[in-house]
Design a protein around this motif. Sequence first.
Motif, PDB file in Angstrom:
ATOM      1  N   TRP A 100      -1.032   3.338 -12.736  1.00  0.00           N
ATOM      2  CA  TRP A 100      -2.301   3.995 -13.046  1.00  0.00           C
ATOM      3  C   TRP A 100      -2.412   4.218 -14.540  1.00  0.00           C
ATOM      4  O   TRP A 100      -1.467   4.678 -15.183  1.00  0.00           O
ATOM      5  CB  TRP A 100      -2.411   5.335 -12.314  1.00  0.00           C
ATOM      6  N   LEU A 101      -3.557   3.896 -15.106  1.00  0.00           N
ATOM      7  CA  LEU A 101      -3.841   4.108 -16.517  1.00  0.00           C
ATOM      8  C   LEU A 101      -4.885   5.211 -16.597  1.00  0.00           C
ATOM      9  O   LEU A 101      -5.982   5.076 -16.054  1.00  0.00           O
ATOM     10  CB  LEU A 101      -4.388   2.821 -17.144  1.00  0.00           C
ATOM     11  N   ILE A 102      -4.551   6.307 -17.256  1.00  0.00           N
ATOM     12  CA  ILE A 102      -5.441   7.463 -17.292  1.00  0.00           C
ATOM     13  C   ILE A 102      -6.304   7.413 -18.542  1.00  0.00           C
ATOM     14  O   ILE A 102      -5.797   7.466 -19.666  1.00  0.00           O
ATOM     15  CB  ILE A 102      -4.654   8.784 -17.242  1.00  0.00           C
ATOM     16  N   ASP A 103      -7.596   7.280 -18.342  1.00  0.00           N
ATOM     17  CA  ASP A 103      -8.558   7.144 -19.423  1.00  0.00           C
ATOM     18  C   ASP A 103      -9.241   8.482 -19.654  1.00  0.00           C
ATOM     19  O   ASP A 103      -9.852   9.032 -18.737  1.00  0.00           O
ATOM     20  CB  ASP A 103      -9.597   6.090 -19.013  1.00  0.00           C
ATOM     21  N   SER A 104      -9.124   9.012 -20.864  1.00  0.00           N
ATOM     22  CA  SER A 104      -9.722  10.306 -21.167  1.00  0.00           C
ATOM     23  C   SER A 104     -10.210  10.328 -22.602  1.00  0.00           C
ATOM     24  O   SER A 104      -9.512   9.895 -23.509  1.00  0.00           O
ATOM     25  CB  SER A 104      -8.710  11.436 -20.962  1.00  0.00           C
ATOM     26  N   ASP A 105     -11.432  10.825 -22.793  1.00  0.00           N
ATOM     27  CA  ASP A 105     -11.957  10.959 -24.147  1.00  0.00           C
ATOM     28  C   ASP A 105     -12.054  12.426 -24.544  1.00  0.00           C
ATOM     29  O   ASP A 105     -12.773  12.802 -25.466  1.00  0.00           O
ATOM     30  CB  ASP A 105     -13.326  10.299 -24.267  1.00  0.00           C
TER      31      ASP A 105
ATOM     32  N   ALA B 118      -3.401   5.977   0.270  1.00  0.00           N
ATOM     33  CA  ALA B 118      -2.112   6.096   0.957  1.00  0.00           C
ATOM     34  C   ALA B 118      -1.494   4.728   1.233  1.00  0.00           C
ATOM     35  O   ALA B 118      -0.368   4.637   1.728  1.00  0.00           O
ATOM     36  CB  ALA B 118      -2.283   6.859   2.273  1.00  0.00           C
ATOM     37  N   ALA B 119      -2.235   3.662   0.915  1.00  0.00           N
ATOM     38  CA  ALA B 119      -1.771   2.298   1.212  1.00  0.00           C
ATOM     39  C   ALA B 119      -0.946   1.755   0.051  1.00  0.00           C
ATOM     40  O   ALA B 119      -1.339   0.808  -0.625  1.00  0.00           O
ATOM     41  CB  ALA B 119      -2.966   1.399   1.499  1.00  0.00           C
ATOM     42  N   HIS B 120       0.208   2.366  -0.205  1.00  0.00           N
ATOM     43  CA  HIS B 120       1.042   1.996  -1.346  1.00  0.00           C
ATOM     44  C   HIS B 120       1.449   0.525  -1.304  1.00  0.00           C
ATOM     45  O   HIS B 120       1.988   0.051  -0.316  1.00  0.00           O
ATOM     46  CB  HIS B 120       2.297   2.863  -1.395  1.00  0.00           C
ATOM     47  N   GLY B 121       1.178  -0.188  -2.389  1.00  0.00           N
ATOM     48  CA  GLY B 121       1.586  -1.584  -2.498  1.00  0.00           C
ATOM     49  C   GLY B 121       0.679  -2.567  -1.793  1.00  0.00           C
ATOM     50  O   GLY B 121       0.872  -3.779  -1.910  1.00  0.00           O
ATOM     51  N   GLU B 122      -0.336  -2.089  -1.075  1.00  0.00           N
ATOM     52  CA  GLU B 122      -1.215  -3.003  -0.346  1.00  0.00           C
ATOM     53  C   GLU B 122      -2.356  -3.485  -1.237  1.00  0.00           C
ATOM     54  O   GLU B 122      -2.726  -2.830  -2.213  1.00  0.00           O
ATOM     55  CB  GLU B 122      -1.778  -2.321   0.904  1.00  0.00           C
ATOM     56  N   PRO B 123      -2.944  -4.647  -0.902  1.00  0.00           N
ATOM     57  CA  PRO B 123      -4.032  -5.172  -1.727  1.00  0.00           C
ATOM     58  C   PRO B 123      -5.346  -4.433  -1.499  1.00  0.00           C
ATOM     59  O   PRO B 123      -5.585  -3.887  -0.423  1.00  0.00           O
ATOM     60  CB  PRO B 123      -4.141  -6.629  -1.259  1.00  0.00           C
TER      61      PRO B 123
ATOM     62  N   GLU C 268      -9.730  -8.487  -7.217  1.00  0.00           N
ATOM     63  CA  GLU C 268      -8.495  -8.192  -6.496  1.00  0.00           C
ATOM     64  C   GLU C 268      -7.602  -7.240  -7.282  1.00  0.00           C
ATOM     65  O   GLU C 268      -7.379  -7.421  -8.483  1.00  0.00           O
ATOM     66  CB  GLU C 268      -7.742  -9.483  -6.189  1.00  0.00           C
ATOM     67  N   PHE C 269      -7.088  -6.247  -6.568  1.00  0.00           N
ATOM     68  CA  PHE C 269      -6.186  -5.251  -7.135  1.00  0.00           C
ATOM     69  C   PHE C 269      -5.082  -4.969  -6.127  1.00  0.00           C
ATOM     70  O   PHE C 269      -5.148  -5.422  -4.987  1.00  0.00           O
ATOM     71  CB  PHE C 269      -6.936  -3.954  -7.455  1.00  0.00           C
ATOM     72  N   ARG C 270      -4.072  -4.212  -6.551  1.00  0.00           N
ATOM     73  CA  ARG C 270      -3.015  -3.793  -5.635  1.00  0.00           C
ATOM     74  C   ARG C 270      -2.726  -2.324  -5.883  1.00  0.00           C
ATOM     75  O   ARG C 270      -2.544  -1.895  -7.021  1.00  0.00           O
ATOM     76  CB  ARG C 270      -1.753  -4.642  -5.852  1.00  0.00           C
ATOM     77  N   TRP C 271      -2.701  -1.549  -4.808  1.00  0.00           N
ATOM     78  CA  TRP C 271      -2.442  -0.118  -4.946  1.00  0.00           C
ATOM     79  C   TRP C 271      -1.042   0.121  -5.486  1.00  0.00           C
ATOM     80  O   TRP C 271      -0.072  -0.428  -4.949  1.00  0.00           O
ATOM     81  CB  TRP C 271      -2.576   0.590  -3.600  1.00  0.00           C
ATOM     82  N   PRO C 272      -0.900   0.927  -6.542  1.00  0.00           N
ATOM     83  CA  PRO C 272       0.434   1.248  -7.059  1.00  0.00           C
ATOM     84  C   PRO C 272       1.267   1.987  -6.022  1.00  0.00           C
ATOM     85  O   PRO C 272       0.724   2.629  -5.114  1.00  0.00           O
ATOM     86  CB  PRO C 272       0.137   2.146  -8.264  1.00  0.00           C
ATOM     87  N   ALA C 273       2.575   1.886  -6.158  1.00  0.00           N
ATOM     88  CA  ALA C 273       3.478   2.575  -5.230  1.00  0.00           C
ATOM     89  C   ALA C 273       3.404   4.084  -5.410  1.00  0.00           C
ATOM     90  O   ALA C 273       3.634   4.849  -4.473  1.00  0.00           O
ATOM     91  CB  ALA C 273       4.911   2.086  -5.440  1.00  0.00           C
ATOM     92  N   ASP C 274       3.069   4.529  -6.622  1.00  0.00           N
ATOM     93  CA  ASP C 274       2.997   5.959  -6.932  1.00  0.00           C
ATOM     94  C   ASP C 274       1.557   6.330  -7.266  1.00  0.00           C
ATOM     95  O   ASP C 274       1.003   5.869  -8.264  1.00  0.00           O
ATOM     96  CB  ASP C 274       3.913   6.273  -8.118  1.00  0.00           C
ATOM     97  N   ASN C 275       0.928   7.156  -6.426  1.00  0.00           N
ATOM     98  CA  ASN C 275      -0.463   7.537  -6.633  1.00  0.00           C
ATOM     99  C   ASN C 275      -0.629   8.961  -7.156  1.00  0.00           C
ATOM    100  O   ASN C 275      -1.722   9.524  -7.101  1.00  0.00           O
ATOM    101  CB  ASN C 275      -1.245   7.392  -5.323  1.00  0.00           C
TER     102      ASN C 275
END
Length: 199
Positions: free
Chosen positions: A36-41, A152-157, A172-179
Amino acid sequence: MRIYGFHALFAGLLAASCGIATAAEQAARDDDLNVWLIDSDGSPVRIARIAGTVHYGTYQAHATLGFQCGQGGGRVVPVELAFNASAVGFDTDPYEGPAAKVSAQLTFASGSSAPVKLRTSGFYGIGGRFDTGTPFVFATRVSSDSMRTWSAAHGEPLRMTFPAAKGLFTAEFRWPADNVALLRFIGPCLGEPAQAKGS
């Protein structure tokens, strides 16, 4: 601004552009980029983004998918799909702004959960700090129930599609293992308290 794994993201994208990665390096990079990349201004609203790809016709380009939640919470999660439309030859005119001629109805499919169809609006925006130039953005809102299942779908597309003029548009993306980083910001929109910093 807080960045989770941004240096790994930059290094991975650079290696991909040079085409020099071995199969083992590719697998390692895929794991490194799946963060996850946290974008904040500095505003109260922050966006948690993940990196992925968009495909249209014979072309492919980088894309980001962002989730956020306003101060008031609510039971929906605003979502932004940002990509470089010119890189994939995608004609944005029919989908752009209030005067759009057609509405893109994106089909979201995540893991084994039932697909969800959502209408979107399109516009040119900044796309966050992790997109260069002025990407085209499809924006929509996902129900808290769907978002809770997906996160909750860790690692799933996670795949978004809709039929466009030149064929199927696919992101296409993939859910990170750590949310944890995601849930820290969208918790109120899921009917849960936002997680404390560093939890």
